[in-house]
Scaffold this active site. Sequence first.
Site, PDB file in Angstrom:
ATOM      1  N   ARG A 237      19.818 -53.029 -43.351  1.00 20.53           N
ATOM      2  CA  ARG A 237      20.933 -53.594 -42.610  1.00 20.53           C
ATOM      3  C   ARG A 237      22.206 -53.268 -43.386  1.00 20.53           C
ATOM      4  NH1 ARG A 237      18.090 -53.718 -38.827  1.00 20.53           N
ATOM      5  NH2 ARG A 237      17.411 -55.500 -37.590  1.00 20.53           N
ATOM      6  N   GLU A 266      28.756 -52.775 -36.649  1.00 15.57           N
ATOM      7  CA  GLU A 266      28.149 -51.819 -35.705  1.00 15.57           C
ATOM      8  C   GLU A 266      28.538 -52.220 -34.292  1.00 15.57           C
ATOM      9  OE1 GLU A 266      23.923 -51.463 -36.344  1.00 15.57           O
ATOM     10  OE2 GLU A 266      24.169 -51.146 -38.486  1.00 15.57           O
ATOM     11  N   HIS A 284      22.329 -45.996 -36.242  1.00 12.48           N
ATOM     12  CA  HIS A 284      21.251 -47.001 -36.207  1.00 12.48           C
ATOM     13  C   HIS A 284      20.126 -46.560 -35.275  1.00 12.48           C
ATOM     14  CE1 HIS A 284      20.258 -51.537 -36.754  1.00 12.48           C
ATOM     15  NE2 HIS A 284      19.169 -50.803 -36.658  1.00 12.48           N
TER      16      HIS A 284
HETATM   17  C1  8YV Z   1      16.977 -51.570 -33.725  1.00 13.12           C
HETATM   18  C2  8YV Z   1      15.991 -52.448 -35.890  1.00 13.12           C
HETATM   19  O1  8YV Z   1      18.153 -51.587 -34.319  1.00 13.12           O
HETATM   20  O2  8YV Z   1      13.974 -53.423 -35.236  1.00 13.12           O
HETATM   21  C3  8YV Z   1      14.948 -53.513 -35.934  1.00 13.12           C
HETATM   22  O3  8YV Z   1      15.116 -54.472 -36.707  1.00 13.12           O
HETATM   23  O4  8YV Z   1      16.839 -52.392 -36.698  1.00 13.12           O
HETATM   24  C4  8YV Z   1      15.955 -51.394 -34.814  1.00 13.12           C
HETATM   25  O5  8YV Z   1      14.731 -51.234 -34.280  1.00 13.12           O
HETATM   26  C5  8YV Z   1      17.068 -52.824 -32.954  1.00 13.12           C
HETATM   27  O6  8YV Z   1      15.918 -53.110 -32.405  1.00 13.12           O
HETATM   28  C6  8YV Z   1      18.206 -52.753 -31.931  1.00 13.12           C
HETATM   29  O7  8YV Z   1      17.842 -52.102 -30.789  1.00 13.12           O
END
Ligand code: 8YV
Length: 324
Positions: A237, A266, A284
């Site tokens: 993150r 973001e 991301h």
């Molecule tokens: C995607 C993620 O950013 O699963 C997570 O924690 O960081 C990623 O798979 C998220 O699901 C937003 O679509």
Amino acid sequence: MKKTVLAFSRITPPMIERLQQDFEVIVPDPKKGDLAAQFDEALPHAHGLIGAGRKLGREQLAAATRLQAVSSVSVGYDNYDVAYFNERGLLLTNTPDVLTESTADLGFALIMSSARRVAELDAWTKAGQWKASVAAPQFGSDVHGKTLGIIGMGNIGAAIARRGRLGFNMPVLYSGNSRKPALEQELGAQFRSLEQLLAEADFVVLVVPLSDKTRHLISHRELSLMKPGAFLINIARGPVVDEAALVQALRNGTIRGAGLDVYEQEPLAQSPLFQLPNAVTLPHIGSATTQTREAMAERAMDNLTAALRGERPRDLVNPQAFKG
Ligand code: 8YV
């Protein structure tokens, strides 16, 4: 009467179709006007929410008086105020496992891309700069045989460690809350304190969840402990890294480069990172493959369906709230 499910981010037509078999489904639609207004209007009717990428806590859910469950299409659940969910008895579910390998692939793509300058030299070639055999200014760094440091050896960390150890002959170091004897055995991985790992690794990969403990885990001091030739990879993150400190470290050569999939803000529309050739910046996309996003959607729908039927969902983040 069917219960109502409200989507809090874009969900795909096949998801809508499947959910409609059991529920009334409301998906805010940009063609129908303001998305936030549509969400606010539907919220008091929702028994379940499904989506990703939105902060949900006391303030955002105050009007959701019928709400029973929130199904996040993500493994990370730092967007949700779990203490508040527990207080209200709201079930929270996530989508572990199904994105492990894709996210590890992306972590390795960032290692390769930052070390071998893939994105930078692709742009250089397309800009017509390739006029003679490349020389030292275009050289990159080796990946094979270099030391891989994983901060946060969960499932995704272990999947990256396997790629490094088995595919690239990399010694693996890791730091985190607990020792992993099975991985030490399997991969020869060695446990280090954060400081030691930073000092020894050629590639430092962040795979920790965001929490009060990990916010700005990597800042000026930690970057200064890294080798000048080392790379920082963040697929966890954004707020795990103090981005201003990272920009400074990339500018003044404290470290060699960074491969980033996540940011403090973001989506990232503007950033000093965009001016830095030694920063690879992705939007991301850790889990963003067709297959994995479908698997995440399925898992999230299974979780929500179970929760709204009064069954215990498979991926329940807060078992305390389940009164089954
Ligand atoms: C995607 C993620 O950013 O699963 C997570 O924690 O960081 C990623 O798979 C998220 O699901 C937003 O679509």
